[in-house]
Enzyme design. Structure first.
Site, PDB file in Angstrom:
ATOM      1  N   LYS A  78       0.531  -1.054   0.263  1.00 27.68           N
ATOM      2  CA  LYS A  78       0.331   0.011   0.171  1.00 27.68           C
ATOM      3  C   LYS A  78       0.582   1.071   0.034  1.00 27.68           C
ATOM      4  O   LYS A  78       0.329   2.125  -0.304  1.00 27.68           O
ATOM      5  CB  LYS A  78      -1.035  -0.200   1.225  1.00 27.68           C
ATOM      6  CG  LYS A  78      -1.871  -1.310   1.141  1.00 27.68           C
ATOM      7  CD  LYS A  78      -3.168  -0.927   2.252  1.00 27.68           C
ATOM      8  CE  LYS A  78      -3.884  -1.960   1.822  1.00 27.68           C
ATOM      9  NZ  LYS A  78      -3.419  -2.987   1.739  1.00 27.68           N
ATOM     10  N   THR A 139       5.530 -13.145  -7.716  1.00 24.07           N
ATOM     11  CA  THR A 139       4.319 -12.585  -7.148  1.00 24.07           C
ATOM     12  C   THR A 139       4.050 -13.561  -7.394  1.00 24.07           C
ATOM     13  O   THR A 139       3.835 -14.687  -8.457  1.00 24.07           O
ATOM     14  CB  THR A 139       3.874 -11.596  -8.824  1.00 24.07           C
ATOM     15  OG1 THR A 139       2.193 -12.138  -8.751  1.00 24.07           O
ATOM     16  CG2 THR A 139       4.543 -12.416  -9.934  1.00 24.07           C
ATOM     17  N   ASP A 141       0.594 -14.491  -9.578  1.00 23.20           N
ATOM     18  CA  ASP A 141      -0.117 -13.876 -10.291  1.00 23.20           C
ATOM     19  C   ASP A 141       0.897 -14.420 -11.478  1.00 23.20           C
ATOM     20  O   ASP A 141       0.317 -14.674 -12.515  1.00 23.20           O
ATOM     21  CB  ASP A 141      -0.150 -12.740 -10.378  1.00 23.20           C
ATOM     22  CG  ASP A 141      -0.816 -11.767  -8.986  1.00 23.20           C
ATOM     23  OD1 ASP A 141      -1.794 -12.824  -8.352  1.00 23.20           O
ATOM     24  OD2 ASP A 141      -1.090 -10.247  -8.964  1.00 23.20           O
ATOM     25  N   HIS A 283      -6.358 -15.308   0.462  1.00 24.20           N
ATOM     26  CA  HIS A 283      -4.677 -15.832   1.030  1.00 24.20           C
ATOM     27  C   HIS A 283      -4.247 -16.822   1.027  1.00 24.20           C
ATOM     28  O   HIS A 283      -2.993 -17.358   1.477  1.00 24.20           O
ATOM     29  CB  HIS A 283      -4.997 -14.523   1.763  1.00 24.20           C
ATOM     30  CG  HIS A 283      -5.419 -12.854   1.567  1.00 24.20           C
ATOM     31  ND1 HIS A 283      -6.410 -12.285   1.510  1.00 24.20           N
ATOM     32  CD2 HIS A 283      -4.282 -11.934   0.648  1.00 24.20           C
ATOM     33  CE1 HIS A 283      -6.213 -11.055   1.064  1.00 24.20           C
ATOM     34  NE2 HIS A 283      -5.562 -11.009   0.692  1.00 24.20           N
ATOM     35  N   GLN A 285      -3.857 -18.718  -0.614  1.00 25.51           N
ATOM     36  CA  GLN A 285      -2.727 -19.525  -1.479  1.00 25.51           C
ATOM     37  C   GLN A 285      -1.564 -18.131  -1.550  1.00 25.51           C
ATOM     38  O   GLN A 285      -0.200 -18.732  -1.993  1.00 25.51           O
ATOM     39  CB  GLN A 285      -3.306 -18.942  -2.500  1.00 25.51           C
ATOM     40  CG  GLN A 285      -4.643 -19.618  -3.199  1.00 25.51           C
ATOM     41  CD  GLN A 285      -5.604 -18.426  -4.575  1.00 25.51           C
ATOM     42  OE1 GLN A 285      -5.512 -19.054  -5.663  1.00 25.51           O
ATOM     43  NE2 GLN A 285      -6.650 -17.795  -4.252  1.00 25.51           N
TER      44      GLN A 285
HETATM   45  O1  F6P Z   1      -1.210  -9.455  -6.583  1.00 22.85           O
HETATM   46  C1  F6P Z   1      -0.731 -10.765  -5.503  1.00 22.85           C
HETATM   47  C2  F6P Z   1      -2.282 -10.945  -4.763  1.00 22.85           C
HETATM   48  O2  F6P Z   1      -2.773 -11.845  -4.340  1.00 22.85           O
HETATM   49  C3  F6P Z   1      -3.082 -10.998  -5.987  1.00 22.85           C
HETATM   50  O3  F6P Z   1      -3.719 -12.279  -6.287  1.00 22.85           O
HETATM   51  C4  F6P Z   1      -4.320 -10.673  -5.173  1.00 22.85           C
HETATM   52  O4  F6P Z   1      -5.766  -9.875  -6.145  1.00 22.85           O
HETATM   53  C5  F6P Z   1      -4.301  -9.462  -4.397  1.00 22.85           C
HETATM   54  O5  F6P Z   1      -3.675 -10.107  -5.056  1.00 22.85           O
HETATM   55  C6  F6P Z   1      -4.946  -8.957  -3.047  1.00 22.85           C
HETATM   56  O6  F6P Z   1      -4.180  -8.241  -2.490  1.00 22.85           O
HETATM   57  P1  F6P Z   1      -5.232  -8.340  -0.473  1.00 22.85           P
HETATM   58  O7  F6P Z   1      -3.574  -8.630  -0.347  1.00 22.85           O
HETATM   59  O8  F6P Z   1      -4.335  -6.896  -0.629  1.00 22.85           O
HETATM   60  O9  F6P Z   1      -5.981  -8.286  -0.517  1.00 22.85           O
END
Ligand code: F6P
Length: 360
Positions: A78, A139, A141, A283, A285
């Protein structure tokens, strides 16, 4: 002269970050005799005063460190040093504090472990502050360009696959359709890979449009053949059939995905009459122990990042290509968003396994 290097993790955490920190620390100290400083909470550790960091030692680098999830240094997804939040809600450009922190700590180079957003920020900081930067891709992703894999992706895929392994028997016992929503931002790599590995009947990814009618046709055709359950995997950034993005509003204006699983669950239940349940994996994952692949990848990346510094090669990201670690300009990695290509071998594989992957 003994070099002093810093390491930080930035952006969302994932499994395998500690394995990378361990490899960096061990190799820099043992092979080169350098000092290593772990910067806390991403870029924040060098911005705030007193600075937040810890000197890393070889004693820290036991195998427990490699096994552990999260990041021992902390992270943030953030904070933007160019618009750093003040307690009164205003924002200040603190990029010079970051550069000053780098100099106050006497750093010769910095290794940033991050995704595309973090790398963009770190690169700008390095360019404006004249700092020596090397980056390591992480990442879940897997959407960073020019690296076949980023740290964290394999573990996320394993977790999503295990979820399907667990959903299948309960789906079969209750004659249900199970919808699993997985992460991945705007790329469908987790959904596609885990969907194939976990025996999904329908995989929906943001890169490929779909129709509800054809999802239901697939599920109904399975039922006609005597199959009493179906597994559907959907990536979080998939839109509604009419193209509406499913996002959860956040205070800071950032977009958080969420909701497509429940949208689909309702539509599928309506048109097939099959009892449908939705699981949003979230999360899980990202956390937990890294799988073997992430431990090995992170270790190899950490070693190579240190070697790049030794060679005086900066503004480079280590990358995995053809079972080797290579290095590429950071700019190339962040300029190329790695979505799923329609000619991807996994798209072909899924289609030929009879999985409904959308209209492709
Ligand atoms: O980029 C990694 C990720 O886990 C994405 O897959 C997901 O959309 C996002 O971060 C979630 O972010 P946060 O932890 O801020 O909810």
């Amino acid at each position: 002269m003994v070099k002093r290097i810093g390491v930080l993790t930035s952006g969302g955490d994932c499994a395998g970050l500690n394995a990378a920190i361990r490899a960096i620390t061990y190799h820099a100290i043992q092979s080169y005799g350098w000092q290593v400083f772990g910067i806390r909470k991403g870029t924040t550790g060098l911005i705030t005063r007193p600075m937040e960091y810890q000197e890393m030692t070889v004693e820290l680098c036991d195998s427990m460190m490699m096994r552990s999830g999260g990041t021992m240094l902390g992270s943030t997804n953030k904070i933007d040093p160019f618009s750093f939040p003040n307690p009164d809600g205003t924002h200040t450009n603190r990029s010079q504090d970051f550069s000053q922190g780098y100099r106050d700590l006497g750093l010769d180079a910095l290794i940033g472990i991050g995704g595309d957003g973090s790398m963009r920020i770190l690169r700008r900081l390095a360019q404006e502050g004249n700092l020596n930067l090397v980056t390591i891709p992480k990442t879940i992703d897997n959407d960073l360009g020019h690296t076949e894999q980023a740290i964290g992706f394999s573990t996320a895929v394993d977790v999503a696959t295990e979820a399907l392994d667990r959903l299948q028997p309960t789906a079969a016992s209750h004659q249900r359709v199970m919808v699993l929503e997985v992460m991945g931002r705007d790329a469908g790599h987790i959904a596609l890979t885990a969907g194939i590995a976990g025996g999904a009947d329908v995989i929906l990814i943001p890169e490929i449009p779909y129709t509800i009618a054809n999802i239901c046709k697939k599920i109904t055709s399975l039922a006609k053949k005597g199959r009493t359950f179906a597994l559907v995997v959907v990536a979080e950034a998939v839109k509604s059939e009419s193209g509406v993005s499913m996002t959860v509003p956040q205070e800071n204006g950032r977009i958080r995905y969420g909701g497509i699983g429940h949208y689909l669950g309702e539509k599928i239940q309506q048109c097939t009459s099959a009892e449908t349940r939705v699981t949003v994996l979230g999360h899980v994952q990202r956390g937990g122990q890294p799988c073997s692949r992430d431990r090995v990848l992170a270790s190899a990346f950490g070693i190579s990042a240190v070697d790049l510094i030794a060679q005086g090669k900066f503004d480079r990201m280590v990358a995995w290509q053809n079972r080797c670690v290579t290095d590429i300009p950071i700019a190339d990695a962040i300029d190329h968003y790695q979505a799923v290509e329609l000619n991807d071998i996994l798209v072909k594989t899924g289609k030929n396994l009879g999985i409904y992957l959308g209209e492709c």
